[in-house]
Design a protein around this motif. Structure first.
Motif, PDB file in Angstrom:
ATOM      1  N   MET A 169       0.857  -1.194   0.000  1.00 55.51           N
ATOM      2  CA  MET A 169       0.000   0.000   0.000  1.00 55.51           C
ATOM      3  C   MET A 169       0.884   1.232   0.000  1.00 55.51           C
ATOM      4  O   MET A 169       2.051   1.179   0.406  1.00 55.51           O
ATOM      5  N   SER A 170       0.338   2.330  -0.481  1.00 54.80           N
ATOM      6  CA  SER A 170       1.111   3.569  -0.557  1.00 54.80           C
ATOM      7  C   SER A 170       1.465   4.081   0.831  1.00 54.80           C
ATOM      8  O   SER A 170       0.689   3.913   1.783  1.00 54.80           O
ATOM      9  N   VAL A 171       2.633   4.717   0.942  1.00 52.50           N
ATOM     10  CA  VAL A 171       3.019   5.349   2.201  1.00 52.50           C
ATOM     11  C   VAL A 171       1.942   6.362   2.592  1.00 52.50           C
ATOM     12  O   VAL A 171       1.460   7.139   1.777  1.00 52.50           O
ATOM     13  N   THR A 180      -8.570   4.124  13.402  1.00 55.84           N
ATOM     14  CA  THR A 180      -7.260   4.340  12.800  1.00 55.84           C
ATOM     15  C   THR A 180      -6.186   4.488  13.880  1.00 55.84           C
ATOM     16  O   THR A 180      -6.353   5.250  14.829  1.00 55.84           O
ATOM     17  N   VAL A 181      -5.071   3.745  13.716  1.00 52.69           N
ATOM     18  CA  VAL A 181      -4.007   3.775  14.728  1.00 52.69           C
ATOM     19  C   VAL A 181      -2.701   4.366  14.212  1.00 52.69           C
ATOM     20  O   VAL A 181      -1.821   4.710  15.000  1.00 52.69           O
ATOM     21  N   GLY A 182      -2.534   4.471  12.898  1.00 50.21           N
ATOM     22  CA  GLY A 182      -1.298   5.003  12.349  1.00 50.21           C
ATOM     23  C   GLY A 182      -1.350   5.044  10.845  1.00 50.21           C
ATOM     24  O   GLY A 182      -2.374   4.709  10.234  1.00 50.21           O
ATOM     25  N   LEU A 183      -0.239   5.464  10.243  1.00 50.30           N
ATOM     26  CA  LEU A 183      -0.114   5.525   8.786  1.00 50.30           C
ATOM     27  C   LEU A 183       0.972   4.564   8.336  1.00 50.30           C
ATOM     28  O   LEU A 183       2.027   4.455   8.965  1.00 50.30           O
ATOM     29  N   SER A 184       0.724   3.886   7.240  1.00 51.46           N
ATOM     30  CA  SER A 184       1.694   2.920   6.723  1.00 51.46           C
ATOM     31  C   SER A 184       2.942   3.627   6.205  1.00 51.46           C
ATOM     32  O   SER A 184       2.931   4.813   5.892  1.00 51.46           O
ATOM     33  N   GLY A 185       4.029   2.858   6.122  1.00 44.50           N
ATOM     34  CA  GLY A 185       5.283   3.383   5.593  1.00 44.50           C
ATOM     35  C   GLY A 185       5.988   2.306   4.795  1.00 44.50           C
ATOM     36  O   GLY A 185       5.391   1.673   3.943  1.00 44.50           O
ATOM     37  N   GLY A 186       7.252   2.092   5.100  1.00 48.06           N
ATOM     38  CA  GLY A 186       7.986   1.021   4.456  1.00 48.06           C
ATOM     39  C   GLY A 186       8.890   1.432   3.326  1.00 48.06           C
ATOM     40  O   GLY A 186       9.602   0.592   2.764  1.00 48.06           O
ATOM     41  N   ALA A 187       8.880   2.729   2.936  1.00 48.45           N
ATOM     42  CA  ALA A 187       9.777   3.159   1.859  1.00 48.45           C
ATOM     43  C   ALA A 187      11.224   2.933   2.296  1.00 48.45           C
ATOM     44  O   ALA A 187      11.614   3.265   3.416  1.00 48.45           O
ATOM     45  N   ALA A 188      12.024   2.342   1.418  1.00 52.54           N
ATOM     46  CA  ALA A 188      13.398   1.980   1.760  1.00 52.54           C
ATOM     47  C   ALA A 188      14.178   3.184   2.271  1.00 52.54           C
ATOM     48  O   ALA A 188      14.214   4.235   1.623  1.00 52.54           O
ATOM     49  N   GLY A 189      14.764   3.045   3.459  1.00 56.83           N
ATOM     50  CA  GLY A 189      15.597   4.090   4.021  1.00 56.83           C
ATOM     51  C   GLY A 189      14.860   5.206   4.726  1.00 56.83           C
ATOM     52  O   GLY A 189      15.495   6.072   5.334  1.00 56.83           O
ATOM     53  N   ALA A 190      13.537   5.217   4.684  1.00 59.23           N
ATOM     54  CA  ALA A 190      12.766   6.285   5.328  1.00 59.23           C
ATOM     55  C   ALA A 190      12.713   6.053   6.839  1.00 59.23           C
ATOM     56  O   ALA A 190      12.757   4.910   7.302  1.00 59.23           O
ATOM     57  N   GLY A 238      10.207  -1.602   0.477  1.00 61.98           N
ATOM     58  CA  GLY A 238       9.153  -0.982  -0.320  1.00 61.98           C
ATOM     59  C   GLY A 238       7.914  -0.728   0.518  1.00 61.98           C
ATOM     60  O   GLY A 238       7.723  -1.352   1.568  1.00 61.98           O
ATOM     61  N   PRO A 239       7.063   0.193   0.077  1.00 60.50           N
ATOM     62  CA  PRO A 239       5.880   0.564   0.865  1.00 60.50           C
ATOM     63  C   PRO A 239       4.935  -0.615   1.114  1.00 60.50           C
ATOM     64  O   PRO A 239       4.481  -1.266   0.177  1.00 60.50           O
ATOM     65  N   HIS A 240       4.667  -0.872   2.384  1.00 60.89           N
ATOM     66  CA  HIS A 240       3.746  -1.947   2.757  1.00 60.89           C
ATOM     67  C   HIS A 240       3.517  -1.901   4.256  1.00 60.89           C
ATOM     68  O   HIS A 240       4.154  -1.119   4.969  1.00 60.89           O
ATOM     69  N   VAL A 241       2.594  -2.723   4.744  1.00 55.43           N
ATOM     70  CA  VAL A 241       2.441  -2.937   6.174  1.00 55.43           C
ATOM     71  C   VAL A 241       2.654  -4.422   6.469  1.00 55.43           C
ATOM     72  O   VAL A 241       2.257  -5.280   5.672  1.00 55.43           O
ATOM     73  N   HIS A 242       3.323  -4.703   7.558  1.00 58.11           N
ATOM     74  CA  HIS A 242       3.522  -6.072   8.044  1.00 58.11           C
ATOM     75  C   HIS A 242       2.582  -6.263   9.228  1.00 58.11           C
ATOM     76  O   HIS A 242       2.542  -5.443  10.146  1.00 58.11           O
ATOM     77  N   TRP A 243       1.846  -7.388   9.235  1.00 54.51           N
ATOM     78  CA  TRP A 243       0.833  -7.639  10.262  1.00 54.51           C
ATOM     79  C   TRP A 243       1.029  -9.032  10.845  1.00 54.51           C
ATOM     80  O   TRP A 243       1.207 -10.000  10.101  1.00 54.51           O
ATOM     81  N   HIS A 244       0.999  -9.129  12.177  1.00 47.14           N
ATOM     82  CA  HIS A 244       0.957 -10.440  12.823  1.00 47.14           C
ATOM     83  C   HIS A 244       0.221 -10.322  14.153  1.00 47.14           C
ATOM     84  O   HIS A 244      -0.051  -9.222  14.649  1.00 47.14           O
ATOM     85  N   LEU A 245      -0.102 -11.475  14.730  1.00 51.88           N
ATOM     86  CA  LEU A 245      -0.786 -11.562  16.019  1.00 51.88           C
ATOM     87  C   LEU A 245       0.137 -12.287  16.999  1.00 51.88           C
ATOM     88  O   LEU A 245       0.885 -13.179  16.600  1.00 51.88           O
ATOM     89  N   ILE A 246       0.099 -11.889  18.261  1.00 56.21           N
ATOM     90  CA  ILE A 246       0.913 -12.520  19.304  1.00 56.21           C
ATOM     91  C   ILE A 246      -0.013 -13.067  20.385  1.00 56.21           C
ATOM     92  O   ILE A 246      -0.907 -12.360  20.861  1.00 56.21           O
TER      93      ILE A 246
END
Length: 287
Positions: free
Chosen positions: A79-81, A137-147, A155-163
């Motif tokens: 997804m876009s930053v 809403t809890v935040g905004l996605s990111g993931g751009a390399a080096g940002a 690359g722009p994306h969100v990583h999701w997991h459950l604990i």
């Protein structure tokens, strides 16, 4: 490199009936929000009451992909930053800046000890200790390399997991029954459209009318364009431009008339129009 996906409702989107979307989201981080029933301050849902808020985005890394490369597990969605990240379930927020390879990380602790985590954020939107409801809403996605905040993302994306309460990372998709059930909207009772009503609307339009954006409860041009396509079935003859006007809403009122709305078909949505529409959108088939 993770692919880009422009979020619906991140740019200059219009909200119907004069709702200020920024105020709506801002309020959801501070106190209970009656419209649409998103925030349940002090009464978070159980961890199993979660859904997939990213079902409208392409999955670029499966759980098994992560395991195969030595990760503890996770799911990546491109997804876009700057895309808004809705909470998969109700809970209490904790922000973890620069969380190693995960970068900026949001943790949502649910009432039974399960924790949802999103990684590689570009921005936190609520303070530590905030109680947030499903879809808030809890935040905004990111993931751009080096940002800043991207961690080791390329690359722009969100990583999701459950604990789990025991601290084991698990696949959240295994806990939502193949997508999870969306909550019913309180708009059917109070006539006030809110995020849950729009989440259900987006899911309906995903099923019936080709909507491919996020199920985030924040309508934008993609949501409205899909609504206009569907309203062809209810007499709408205008353009599919994602900018709803009186003709679009008159068609929505014709749909609502099949669900108890008895007012005029004038293209001006009021509480009775929204109640009728929400009786339709609350049907189990749109869960």
């Amino acid at each position: 490199m993770h692919g880009n996906h422009e979020a619906d409702g991140v740019r200059k989107d219009r909200s119907p009936v004069g709702l200020d979307r920024r105020a709506l989201l801002r309020g959801s981080a501070v106190f209970g929000l009656a419209a649409g029933g998103v925030l349940l301050s002090g009464n978070p849902a159980q961890a199993l009451d979660i859904y997939n808020p990213f079902s409208g985005y392409p999955m670029t890394g499966s759980w098994q992909d992560h395991i195969d490369r030595g990760s503890l597990g996770g799911i990546d969605y491109a997804m876009s930053v700057g895309t808004r990240l809705p909470a998969a379930g109700a809970g209490v927020v904790r922000n973890i800046p620069y969380n190693g390879t995960g970068g900026h990380t949001v943790t949502i602790t649910h009432s039974d000890g399960y924790r949802t985590q999103y990684m590689h954020l570009s921005q936190f939107l609520v303070a530590d200790g905030t109680s947030v409801g499903k879809g808030g809403t809890v935040g905004l996605s990111g993931g751009a390399a080096g940002a800043p905040g991207s961690g080791n993302s390329t690359g722009p994306h969100v990583h999701w997991h459950l604990i789990t309460p025991a601290g084991t990372r698990v696949n959240p998709l295994d806990y939502i029954g193949g997508g999870g059930a969306l909550p019913k909207t309180t708009t059917e009772e109070d006539g006030v459209p809110g995020p849950v009503m729009w989440m259900r609307t987006q899911n309906w339009l995903r099923i019936e009318s080709g909507y491919t954006g996020p199920i985030d409860g924040v309508p934008g041009p993609n949501t409205y364009a899909a609504l206009q396509r569907n309203m062809r079935n209810w007499g709408y003859t205008g353009p599919i431009d994602g900018v709803p006007g009186p003709n679009t809403w008159a068609a929505v009122q014709r749909l609502a008339a099949s669900y108890g709305y008895t007012g005029p078909i004038d293209g001006v949505m009021g509480p009775n129009s929204w109640r009728g529409f929400s009786r339709f959108i609350n049907e189990d088939r749109w869960d």
